[in-house]
Write a protein that holds these residues in place. Structure first.
Motif, mmCIF file in Angstrom:
data_model
loop_
_atom_site.group_PDB
_atom_site.id
_atom_site.type_symbol
_atom_site.label_atom_id
_atom_site.label_comp_id
_atom_site.label_asym_id
_atom_site.label_seq_id
_atom_site.Cartn_x
_atom_site.Cartn_y
_atom_site.Cartn_z
ATOM 1 N N ARG A 113 -46.243 -21.519 11.894
ATOM 2 C CA ARG A 113 -44.777 -21.603 12.039
ATOM 3 C C ARG A 113 -44.091 -20.621 11.084
ATOM 4 N N LYS A 114 -44.556 -20.569 9.856
ATOM 5 C CA LYS A 114 -43.933 -19.677 8.873
ATOM 6 C C LYS A 114 -44.210 -18.211 9.181
ATOM 7 N N LEU A 115 -45.387 -17.904 9.720
ATOM 8 C CA LEU A 115 -45.663 -16.528 10.134
ATOM 9 C C LEU A 115 -44.706 -16.082 11.233
ATOM 10 N N ILE A 116 -44.448 -16.949 12.217
ATOM 11 C CA ILE A 116 -43.512 -16.544 13.270
ATOM 12 C C ILE A 116 -42.088 -16.472 12.737
ATOM 13 N N HIS A 117 -41.760 -17.320 11.766
ATOM 14 C CA HIS A 117 -40.433 -17.220 11.138
ATOM 15 C C HIS A 117 -40.290 -15.878 10.425
ATOM 16 N N LEU A 118 -41.305 -15.517 9.677
ATOM 17 C CA LEU A 118 -41.240 -14.253 8.938
ATOM 18 C C LEU A 118 -41.201 -13.070 9.891
ATOM 19 N N ARG A 119 -42.024 -13.085 10.926
ATOM 20 C CA ARG A 119 -42.057 -11.931 11.852
ATOM 21 C C ARG A 119 -40.732 -11.774 12.586
ATOM 22 N N ALA A 120 -40.182 -12.849 13.111
ATOM 23 C CA ALA A 120 -38.886 -12.755 13.800
ATOM 24 C C ALA A 120 -37.802 -12.288 12.828
ATOM 25 N N SER A 121 -37.857 -12.762 11.615
ATOM 26 C CA SER A 121 -36.862 -12.363 10.611
ATOM 27 C C SER A 121 -36.974 -10.888 10.264
ATOM 28 N N GLN A 122 -38.197 -10.346 10.243
ATOM 29 C CA GLN A 122 -38.372 -8.913 10.046
ATOM 30 C C GLN A 122 -37.720 -8.139 11.186
ATOM 31 N N ILE A 123 -37.981 -8.567 12.406
ATOM 32 C CA ILE A 123 -37.418 -7.896 13.587
ATOM 33 C C ILE A 123 -35.895 -7.935 13.560
ATOM 34 N N ASN A 124 -35.345 -9.071 13.167
ATOM 35 C CA ASN A 124 -33.895 -9.263 13.180
ATOM 36 C C ASN A 124 -33.204 -8.776 11.907
ATOM 37 N N ALA A 125 -33.967 -8.220 10.984
ATOM 38 C CA ALA A 125 -33.422 -7.699 9.724
ATOM 39 C C ALA A 125 -32.612 -8.742 8.963
ATOM 40 N N CYS A 126 -33.131 -9.968 8.937
ATOM 41 C CA CYS A 126 -32.502 -11.040 8.171
ATOM 42 C C CYS A 126 -33.173 -11.096 6.809
ATOM 43 N N SER A 127 -32.580 -10.421 5.832
ATOM 44 C CA SER A 127 -33.208 -10.306 4.516
ATOM 45 C C SER A 127 -33.381 -11.661 3.848
ATOM 46 N N LEU A 128 -32.408 -12.543 4.010
ATOM 47 C CA LEU A 128 -32.508 -13.876 3.423
ATOM 48 C C LEU A 128 -33.756 -14.582 3.943
ATOM 49 N N CYS A 129 -33.970 -14.563 5.247
ATOM 50 C CA CYS A 129 -35.111 -15.258 5.849
ATOM 51 C C CYS A 129 -36.431 -14.549 5.581
ATOM 52 N N VAL A 130 -36.431 -13.221 5.536
ATOM 53 C CA VAL A 130 -37.664 -12.493 5.204
ATOM 54 C C VAL A 130 -38.124 -12.926 3.817
ATOM 55 N N ASP A 131 -37.218 -12.926 2.869
ATOM 56 C CA ASP A 131 -37.535 -13.322 1.508
ATOM 57 C C ASP A 131 -38.007 -14.777 1.464
ATOM 58 N N MET A 132 -37.272 -15.668 2.085
ATOM 59 C CA MET A 132 -37.580 -17.098 2.038
ATOM 60 C C MET A 132 -38.948 -17.409 2.648
ATOM 61 N N HIS A 133 -39.212 -16.873 3.830
ATOM 62 C CA HIS A 133 -40.447 -17.230 4.518
ATOM 63 C C HIS A 133 -41.671 -16.558 3.892
ATOM 64 N N ALA A 134 -41.504 -15.379 3.327
ATOM 65 C CA ALA A 134 -42.612 -14.760 2.587
ATOM 66 C C ALA A 134 -42.952 -15.617 1.367
ATOM 67 N N ARG A 135 -41.937 -16.120 0.698
ATOM 68 C CA ARG A 135 -42.164 -16.990 -0.464
ATOM 69 C C ARG A 135 -42.823 -18.309 -0.041
ATOM 70 N N GLU A 136 -42.382 -18.874 1.088
ATOM 71 C CA GLU A 136 -42.991 -20.121 1.578
ATOM 72 C C GLU A 136 -44.474 -19.912 1.896
ATOM 73 N N LEU A 137 -44.793 -18.792 2.511
ATOM 74 C CA LEU A 137 -46.190 -18.499 2.830
ATOM 75 C C LEU A 137 -47.019 -18.338 1.562
ATOM 76 N N LYS A 138 -46.479 -17.646 0.583
ATOM 77 C CA LYS A 138 -47.193 -17.476 -0.686
ATOM 78 C C LYS A 138 -47.401 -18.826 -1.355
ATOM 79 N N LYS A 139 -46.380 -19.656 -1.354
ATOM 80 C CA LYS A 139 -46.480 -20.995 -1.947
ATOM 81 C C LYS A 139 -47.522 -21.842 -1.214
#
Length: 151
Positions: free
Chosen positions: A36-62
């Motif tokens: 779920r978090k991988l698809i959140h991060l990928r869609a956020s990359q495509i949509n250039a949503c910096s807030l979500c790119v940052d958040m979901h990358a951090r969630e995956l790392k955590k």
């Protein structure tokens, strides 16, 4: 950089709770948290949503994900870091995010590959998750919400 307005889901009573309830409703389906978090991060990359790119990358790392997977996600097709099931989910997420990019928004081969790895309930959860992250991306990118301003 400055946000255009306060986050819309904070301005509209009940909006955030509704979106979070939609997210929670998919937890019972057999889709791993990391997927779920991988698809959140990928869609956020495509949509250039910096807030979500940052958040979901951090969630995956955590969640214990290795940096290689986070760093290579934009090029997931060309890396060995993702399972076949994750690849199917990522392809579905990309198609569901880029609906207007082709005549057949979500081609049968993309859907069929996802269906090889996920049952109907899990597919439904993936579709809801893809729609949900795209909604969050559109709210945040349109209003230029800042990295780190969420929770």
């Amino acid at each position: 950089m400055q946000a255009r307005i306060k986050n819309p889901v904070m301005l509209i009573p009940g909006a955030l709770q509704a979106l979070l309830a939609l997210d929670k409703s998919t937890e019972a389906a057999d889709v791993p948290y990391v997927t779920r978090k991988l698809i959140h991060l990928r869609a956020s990359q495509i949509n250039a949503c910096s807030l979500c790119v940052d958040m979901h990358a951090r969630e995956l790392k955590k969640a214990g994900e290795k940096d290689e997977r986070n760093f290579a996600l934009a090029a997931w097709r060309e890396t060995p870091y993702f399972t076949d099931a994750e690849r199917a989910a990522l392809a579905l997420a990309e198609a569901g995010t880029r609906l207007a990019d082709r005549a057949d928004a979500v081609p049968d081969d993309v859907w069929d590959e996802a269906a090889r790895h996920y049952d109907e309930k899990a597919l439904a959860a993936l579709v809801v998750q893809i729609a949900l992250i795209n909604a969050f991306n559109r709210l945040n990118a349109t209003t230029r919400q800042l990295v780190g301003s969420w929770g």
